[in-house]
Motif scaffolding. Structure first.
Motif, PDB file in Angstrom:
ATOM      1  N   SER A 271       0.832  -1.201   0.000  1.00  0.00           N
ATOM      2  CA  SER A 271       0.000   0.000   0.000  1.00  0.00           C
ATOM      3  C   SER A 271       0.869   1.255   0.000  1.00  0.00           C
ATOM      4  CB  SER A 271      -0.925   0.006   1.216  1.00  0.00           C
ATOM      5  OG  SER A 271      -1.840  -1.067   1.165  1.00  0.00           O
ATOM      6  N   ALA A 272       1.885   1.272   0.846  1.00  0.00           N
ATOM      7  CA  ALA A 272       2.781   2.424   0.888  1.00  0.00           C
ATOM      8  C   ALA A 272       3.494   2.601  -0.447  1.00  0.00           C
ATOM      9  CB  ALA A 272       3.796   2.258   2.020  1.00  0.00           C
ATOM     10  N   GLY A 273       3.855   1.483  -1.079  1.00  0.00           N
ATOM     11  CA  GLY A 273       4.539   1.556  -2.367  1.00  0.00           C
ATOM     12  C   GLY A 273       3.651   2.086  -3.469  1.00  0.00           C
ATOM     13  N   VAL A 274       2.381   1.693  -3.472  1.00  0.00           N
ATOM     14  CA  VAL A 274       1.442   2.202  -4.476  1.00  0.00           C
ATOM     15  C   VAL A 274       1.319   3.721  -4.355  1.00  0.00           C
ATOM     16  CG1 VAL A 274      -0.992   2.231  -5.164  1.00  0.00           C
ATOM     17  CG2 VAL A 274       0.146   0.057  -4.746  1.00  0.00           C
ATOM     18  N   ALA A 275       1.145   4.203  -3.140  1.00  0.00           N
ATOM     19  CA  ALA A 275       1.026   5.645  -2.928  1.00  0.00           C
ATOM     20  C   ALA A 275       2.336   6.359  -3.263  1.00  0.00           C
ATOM     21  CB  ALA A 275       0.618   5.927  -1.483  1.00  0.00           C
ATOM     22  N   ALA A 276       3.470   5.731  -2.935  1.00  0.00           N
ATOM     23  CA  ALA A 276       4.768   6.342  -3.246  1.00  0.00           C
ATOM     24  C   ALA A 276       4.973   6.462  -4.750  1.00  0.00           C
ATOM     25  CB  ALA A 276       5.887   5.515  -2.624  1.00  0.00           C
ATOM     26  N   THR A 277       4.448   5.503  -5.516  1.00  0.00           N
ATOM     27  CA  THR A 277       4.571   5.564  -6.967  1.00  0.00           C
ATOM     28  C   THR A 277       3.906   6.816  -7.519  1.00  0.00           C
ATOM     29  OG1 THR A 277       4.716   3.163  -7.215  1.00  0.00           O
ATOM     30  CG2 THR A 277       3.935   4.394  -9.123  1.00  0.00           C
ATOM     31  N   LEU A 278       2.749   7.154  -7.010  1.00  0.00           N
ATOM     32  CA  LEU A 278       2.044   8.348  -7.468  1.00  0.00           C
ATOM     33  C   LEU A 278       2.887   9.592  -7.196  1.00  0.00           C
ATOM     34  CD1 LEU A 278      -0.547   9.535  -8.682  1.00  0.00           C
ATOM     35  CD2 LEU A 278      -1.489   9.630  -6.371  1.00  0.00           C
ATOM     36  N   THR A 279       3.545   9.628  -6.026  1.00  0.00           N
ATOM     37  CA  THR A 279       4.351  10.794  -5.651  1.00  0.00           C
ATOM     38  C   THR A 279       5.667  10.853  -6.417  1.00  0.00           C
ATOM     39  OG1 THR A 279       3.413  10.710  -3.417  1.00  0.00           O
ATOM     40  CG2 THR A 279       5.431  11.984  -3.705  1.00  0.00           C
ATOM     41  N   ALA A 280       6.352   9.717  -6.510  1.00  0.00           N
ATOM     42  CA  ALA A 280       7.707   9.721  -7.057  1.00  0.00           C
ATOM     43  C   ALA A 280       7.762   9.572  -8.566  1.00  0.00           C
ATOM     44  CB  ALA A 280       8.520   8.602  -6.397  1.00  0.00           C
ATOM     45  N   ALA A 281       6.875   8.750  -9.132  1.00  0.00           N
ATOM     46  CA  ALA A 281       6.971   8.425 -10.548  1.00  0.00           C
ATOM     47  C   ALA A 281       5.831   8.982 -11.387  1.00  0.00           C
ATOM     48  CB  ALA A 281       7.062   6.903 -10.728  1.00  0.00           C
ATOM     49  N   GLY A 282       4.787   9.501 -10.760  1.00  0.00           N
ATOM     50  CA  GLY A 282       3.734  10.162 -11.501  1.00  0.00           C
ATOM     51  C   GLY A 282       2.532   9.298 -11.795  1.00  0.00           C
ATOM     52  N   PRO A 283       1.467   9.922 -12.335  1.00  0.00           N
ATOM     53  CA  PRO A 283       0.206   9.208 -12.571  1.00  0.00           C
ATOM     54  C   PRO A 283       0.325   8.031 -13.536  1.00  0.00           C
ATOM     55  CG  PRO A 283      -0.108  11.591 -12.683  1.00  0.00           C
ATOM     56  CD  PRO A 283       1.366  11.353 -12.623  1.00  0.00           C
ATOM     57  N   GLY A 284       1.189   8.144 -14.563  1.00  0.00           N
ATOM     58  CA  GLY A 284       1.316   7.048 -15.524  1.00  0.00           C
ATOM     59  C   GLY A 284       1.800   5.772 -14.868  1.00  0.00           C
ATOM     60  N   ALA A 285       2.857   5.895 -14.056  1.00  0.00           N
ATOM     61  CA  ALA A 285       3.388   4.721 -13.362  1.00  0.00           C
ATOM     62  C   ALA A 285       2.391   4.195 -12.341  1.00  0.00           C
ATOM     63  CB  ALA A 285       4.712   5.068 -12.683  1.00  0.00           C
ATOM     64  N   PHE A 286       1.693   5.104 -11.673  1.00  0.00           N
ATOM     65  CA  PHE A 286       0.666   4.700 -10.705  1.00  0.00           C
ATOM     66  C   PHE A 286      -0.441   3.901 -11.402  1.00  0.00           C
ATOM     67  CE2 PHE A 286      -3.471   5.657  -8.760  1.00  0.00           C
ATOM     68  CZ  PHE A 286      -3.269   5.207  -7.465  1.00  0.00           C
TER      69      PHE A 286
ATOM     70  N   VAL B  77       1.667   4.545   7.983  1.00  0.00           N
ATOM     71  CA  VAL B  77       1.728   4.088   6.597  1.00  0.00           C
ATOM     72  C   VAL B  77       1.925   5.275   5.654  1.00  0.00           C
ATOM     73  CG1 VAL B  77       0.551   2.778   4.786  1.00  0.00           C
ATOM     74  CG2 VAL B  77       0.296   2.107   7.180  1.00  0.00           C
ATOM     75  N   ARG B  78       1.278   6.397   5.971  1.00  0.00           N
ATOM     76  CA  ARG B  78       1.515   7.608   5.174  1.00  0.00           C
ATOM     77  C   ARG B  78       2.965   8.041   5.286  1.00  0.00           C
ATOM     78  NH1 ARG B  78      -3.283   9.066   7.808  1.00  0.00           N
ATOM     79  NH2 ARG B  78      -2.244  10.710   9.015  1.00  0.00           N
ATOM     80  N   ASP B  79       3.524   7.950   6.477  1.00  0.00           N
ATOM     81  CA  ASP B  79       4.952   8.277   6.641  1.00  0.00           C
ATOM     82  C   ASP B  79       5.821   7.311   5.845  1.00  0.00           C
ATOM     83  OD1 ASP B  79       4.217  10.312   8.343  1.00  0.00           O
ATOM     84  OD2 ASP B  79       4.735   9.232  10.189  1.00  0.00           O
ATOM     85  N   GLN B  80       5.478   6.031   5.894  1.00  0.00           N
ATOM     86  CA  GLN B  80       6.216   5.019   5.131  1.00  0.00           C
ATOM     87  C   GLN B  80       6.184   5.347   3.636  1.00  0.00           C
ATOM     88  OE1 GLN B  80       4.517   1.154   5.760  1.00  0.00           O
ATOM     89  NE2 GLN B  80       6.114   0.039   4.684  1.00  0.00           N
ATOM     90  N   SER B  81       5.014   5.700   3.122  1.00  0.00           N
ATOM     91  CA  SER B  81       4.862   6.045   1.709  1.00  0.00           C
ATOM     92  C   SER B  81       5.690   7.276   1.355  1.00  0.00           C
ATOM     93  CB  SER B  81       3.385   6.285   1.398  1.00  0.00           C
ATOM     94  OG  SER B  81       3.221   6.807   0.108  1.00  0.00           O
ATOM     95  N   ARG B  82       5.617   8.285   2.201  1.00  0.00           N
ATOM     96  CA  ARG B  82       6.389   9.513   1.966  1.00  0.00           C
ATOM     97  C   ARG B  82       7.885   9.221   1.918  1.00  0.00           C
ATOM     98  NH1 ARG B  82       6.632  12.291   7.209  1.00  0.00           N
ATOM     99  NH2 ARG B  82       8.305  10.754   7.389  1.00  0.00           N
ATOM    100  N   ASP B  83       8.347   8.383   2.831  1.00  0.00           N
ATOM    101  CA  ASP B  83       9.776   8.079   2.886  1.00  0.00           C
ATOM    102  C   ASP B  83      10.223   7.256   1.680  1.00  0.00           C
ATOM    103  OD1 ASP B  83       9.825   9.473   5.242  1.00  0.00           O
ATOM    104  OD2 ASP B  83       9.897   7.703   6.533  1.00  0.00           O
ATOM    105  N   LEU B  84       9.391   6.321   1.233  1.00  0.00           N
ATOM    106  CA  LEU B  84       9.724   5.545   0.041  1.00  0.00           C
ATOM    107  C   LEU B  84       9.860   6.455  -1.171  1.00  0.00           C
ATOM    108  CD1 LEU B  84       7.303   2.500   0.521  1.00  0.00           C
ATOM    109  CD2 LEU B  84       9.796   2.441   0.720  1.00  0.00           C
ATOM    110  N   ALA B  85       8.926   7.391  -1.322  1.00  0.00           N
ATOM    111  CA  ALA B  85       8.984   8.323  -2.453  1.00  0.00           C
ATOM    112  C   ALA B  85      10.211   9.224  -2.349  1.00  0.00           C
ATOM    113  CB  ALA B  85       7.712   9.164  -2.495  1.00  0.00           C
ATOM    114  N   ARG B  86      10.514   9.678  -1.147  1.00  0.00           N
ATOM    115  CA  ARG B  86      11.697  10.534  -0.950  1.00  0.00           C
ATOM    116  C   ARG B  86      12.966   9.802  -1.343  1.00  0.00           C
ATOM    117  NH1 ARG B  86      15.745  13.451  -0.419  1.00  0.00           N
ATOM    118  NH2 ARG B  86      16.424  14.459   1.490  1.00  0.00           N
ATOM    119  N   LEU B  87      13.082   8.529  -0.959  1.00  0.00           N
ATOM    120  CA  LEU B  87      14.259   7.750  -1.307  1.00  0.00           C
ATOM    121  C   LEU B  87      14.365   7.588  -2.826  1.00  0.00           C
ATOM    122  CD1 LEU B  87      16.704   6.026  -0.589  1.00  0.00           C
ATOM    123  CD2 LEU B  87      15.163   4.101  -0.165  1.00  0.00           C
TER     124      LEU B  87
END
Length: 398
Positions: free
Chosen positions: A320-335, A382-392
């Motif tokens: 779940s955190a990875g799915v949300a991180a994809t939207l933040t880090a890689a954009g809507p297409g990757a999401f 989980v939101r923090d986890q997602s944010r940190d994954l996207a930041r990395l």
């Protein structure tokens, strides 16, 4: 009975203490832990396969409650017994493949457990990883099936698409019950993660392989590179803090040509990730013989902090955190590709949609995935986890 995850405020403190214990230290703050905190710490240790190593470091430490030390001793004994089965399956499986003219290389834990750690029980393994080539991995997979190895779980891609788009085949289970992963490449193809995958110079790595008795392995220096890339680029550190001990024991067991290592890292584009992981190792094991190049910029302080948390992240929420991180880090297409169960390789030949019929079809899978993601993201951690994954991911590509 399962022990629930500790609350938000307790997690950073427990993570800090668990990493200190894993390094063989016993901070004075341990005296202030109540029973619930000890249960939370032990839960994280079990989740990340750390209990045997904690037994090794603290079996006579009065700062640890007797019940935990007894549990860690039992985990050590169970791991020692499991290592005997793993050793037998490693030898038998590689012998089958070599007799068929293939040249499997044992990866990561298979070398570390028997050649770097003081005892293989200290390095529990969920599976055995063997490296083949894209040309030989399907024949190897079918050969093992013909000898009684059964496929575990559903197969969402054809074997040919798996070779093109994934780094390993579907897991097989040996007649003794060991999970075997046959890899066709060392790390993920570009396009699988929210950041770029490092370039792989696998021909040179295979040429440097070593033998020990009947088994062939990556050279220790290439195992170090593999540990770094697997941890930070393939898994965004959800492989757990065992990677820190892996590297510390590897460096104590084998010499590393640091000039050559960093030259490979620059050529492959993975020097940032290597710098991050090895900086964490230096904090974890100050005596480890790590050499960082003078021209490597230091990791930002916030990135080092969040990376420590990601090493002990909750595994049941990582999707779940990875799915949300994809939207933040890689954009809507990757999401959208993730939600549509699509995969695309670096060759850009075509998108492939995974066959989800075994899970009730695409609509059922996508609905369940979205519902679970939304439910999990209601939790702050989980939101923090997602944010940190996207930041990395963003930092790795910077």
């Amino acid at each position: 009975m399962a022990v629930p995850a500790p609350g938000d405020g307790a997690l950073p403190r427990l993570r800090h203490l668990l990493l200190a214990l894993l390094a063989g230290r016993a901070p004075a703050e341990l005296a202030g832990l109540d029973q619930e905190a000890w249960h939370g710490l032990d839960r994280m240790a079990a989740l990340h396969r750390l209990q045997p190593l904690l037994h090794h470091h603290h079996r006579a430490d009065p700062a640890i409650p007797d019940s935990l030390r007894a549990g860690w001793a039992e985990a050590y004994r169970a791991s020692a017994l499991a290592s005997l089965v793993l050793a037998a399956d490693l030898t038998a499986t590689t012998a089958l493949l070599e007799q068929a003219g293939m040249a499997p290389l044992a990866l990561k834990g298979a070398w570390l457990a028997w050649h770097a750690y003081p005892h293989p029980a200290l390095r529990p393994m969920r599976d055995l990883d063997l490296l083949l080539t894209p040309d030989t991995v399907i024949p190897a997979f079918e050969l093992l099936q013909a000898h009684g190895y059964r496929q575990e779980g559903a197969q969402h891609l054809t074997l040919e698409e798996t070779v093109r788009l994934d780094k390993h085949m579907p897991p097989l289970v040996s007649p003794r019950g060991t999970v075997i992963e046959l890899h066709q490449r060392l790390w993920e193809v570009d396009g699988r993660m929210d950041h770029a995958a490092p370039a792989a110079r696998e021909a040179a790595i295979r040429a440097r392989a070593i033998r020990s008795g009947p088994l062939a392995y990556l050279a220790p220096q290439d195992t170090l590179a593999h540990l770094v890339i697997h941890a930070v680029y393939d898994h965004r550190l959800d492989c757990g803090p065992l990677v820190l001990s892996d590297i510390a024991f590897l460096l104590a067991a084998a010499p590393v040509d640091w000039d050559a290592f960093w030259a490979e890292a620059r050529a492959g584009g993975w020097q940032r990730g290597a710098g991050l992981v090895l900086a964490l190792v230096k904090v974890h094991a100050p005596d480890a013989q790590v050499t960082l190049p003078a021209d490597l910029p230091p990791c930002p302080a916030d990135l080092a902090d969040l990376s420590t948390g990601l090493l002990l992240q909750e595994l049941d929420t990582r999707q779940s955190a990875g799915v949300a991180a994809t939207l933040t880090a890689a954009g809507p297409g990757a999401f959208l590709r993730r939600i549509l169960a699509r995969r695309k390789g670096a060759d850009d030949v075509r998108d492939v949609t995974r066959d989800l019929s075994s899970e009730g079809g695409f609509a059922a899978w996508a609905g369940m995935r979205l519902v679970r993601t939304v439910r999990d993201l209601a939790r702050r951690e989980v939101r923090d986890q997602s944010r940190d994954l996207a930041r990395l991911s963003r930092w790795l590509d910077a």
